[in-house]
Design a protein around this motif. Sequence first.
Motif, mmCIF file in Angstrom:
data_model
loop_
_atom_site.group_PDB
_atom_site.id
_atom_site.type_symbol
_atom_site.label_atom_id
_atom_site.label_comp_id
_atom_site.label_asym_id
_atom_site.label_seq_id
_atom_site.Cartn_x
_atom_site.Cartn_y
_atom_site.Cartn_z
ATOM 1 N N GLY A 76 0.773 -1.228 0.000
ATOM 2 C CA GLY A 76 0.000 0.000 0.000
ATOM 3 C C GLY A 76 0.805 1.280 0.000
ATOM 4 N N GLY A 77 2.134 1.189 -0.071
ATOM 5 C CA GLY A 77 2.985 2.370 -0.089
ATOM 6 C C GLY A 77 3.062 2.993 -1.470
ATOM 7 N N ASP A 78 3.898 4.016 -1.576
ATOM 8 C CA ASP A 78 3.983 4.804 -2.805
ATOM 9 C C ASP A 78 5.002 4.310 -3.828
ATOM 10 O OD1 ASP A 78 2.057 6.618 -1.902
ATOM 11 O OD2 ASP A 78 3.562 7.888 -0.941
ATOM 12 N N LEU A 95 11.206 -2.661 9.393
ATOM 13 C CA LEU A 95 9.984 -3.428 9.613
ATOM 14 C C LEU A 95 8.939 -2.994 8.588
ATOM 15 C CD1 LEU A 95 9.900 -3.110 13.510
ATOM 16 C CD2 LEU A 95 10.783 -5.013 12.147
ATOM 17 N N ALA A 96 7.997 -3.862 8.325
ATOM 18 C CA ALA A 96 6.879 -3.560 7.419
ATOM 19 C C ALA A 96 5.631 -3.343 8.268
ATOM 20 C CB ALA A 96 6.681 -4.712 6.439
ATOM 21 N N PRO A 97 4.599 -2.723 7.707
ATOM 22 C CA PRO A 97 3.371 -2.511 8.470
ATOM 23 C C PRO A 97 2.881 -3.807 9.110
ATOM 24 C CG PRO A 97 3.254 -1.342 6.395
ATOM 25 C CD PRO A 97 4.498 -2.188 6.348
ATOM 26 N N GLY A 98 2.518 -3.705 10.373
ATOM 27 C CA GLY A 98 2.009 -4.850 11.107
ATOM 28 C C GLY A 98 3.054 -5.596 11.905
ATOM 29 N N SER A 108 0.257 2.303 11.497
ATOM 30 C CA SER A 108 -0.700 1.748 10.542
ATOM 31 C C SER A 108 -0.500 2.296 9.131
ATOM 32 C CB SER A 108 -2.128 2.057 11.005
ATOM 33 O OG SER A 108 -2.316 3.450 11.090
ATOM 34 N N TYR A 109 0.453 3.197 8.934
ATOM 35 C CA TYR A 109 0.683 3.760 7.605
ATOM 36 C C TYR A 109 1.551 2.808 6.790
ATOM 37 C CZ TYR A 109 4.326 5.376 10.732
ATOM 38 O OH TYR A 109 5.280 5.442 11.712
ATOM 39 N N PRO A 110 1.483 2.914 5.460
ATOM 40 C CA PRO A 110 2.143 1.929 4.599
ATOM 41 C C PRO A 110 3.604 2.256 4.276
ATOM 42 C CG PRO A 110 0.807 3.358 3.266
ATOM 43 C CD PRO A 110 0.603 3.788 4.693
ATOM 44 N N ASN A 111 4.438 2.435 5.291
ATOM 45 C CA ASN A 111 5.868 2.674 5.101
ATOM 46 C C ASN A 111 6.665 1.619 5.851
ATOM 47 O OD1 ASN A 111 5.426 5.023 3.656
ATOM 48 N ND2 ASN A 111 5.749 6.375 5.385
#
Length: 148
Positions: A76-78, A95-98, A108-111
């Motif tokens: 879901g990132g850019d 780390l990745a989201p979650g 909770s952001y997609p970075n």
Amino acid sequence: MDSPVGTFEELRDRLERVLGELVKDDFLIVGEPPPSPERPRGLLCRKPTPPPVRYVQFRDDGEWLYGECVGAALFGGDWQVTPEQHQRIRALGWLAPGDPDDSGSQPSYPNYWRVLPRADNAAMASLGSGALEVLGVEPSAVEWRRDR
């Protein structure tokens, strides 16, 4: 801020120094410059969405250093990263989201993200310079922005 850096080692060293100079609530962004804005188009003269840029950013909260790297489109990132780039960024320690971490943070952001104790600015600098290298950012072209 300073003159441009020429290598990723110089970038890491400068990033470590600048992170060490941050004070509570300071914010630092290091990455490629944003492209020039396009002219508004269409009937309503709306500005087009700017293309994504590769960056890392950091915030000092006094106890912790918070780091982020532009997120991968696969979660879901850019930025469109290849599977190999994703694995290399993860291998650096991002780390990745979650993903959970020791600080109890779980943005909770997609970075890509990481939270380290404030004293670990050298480790955070390695994460930042390593991610920019994996993403293909030219060290001499990065811009440095420090905000409060």
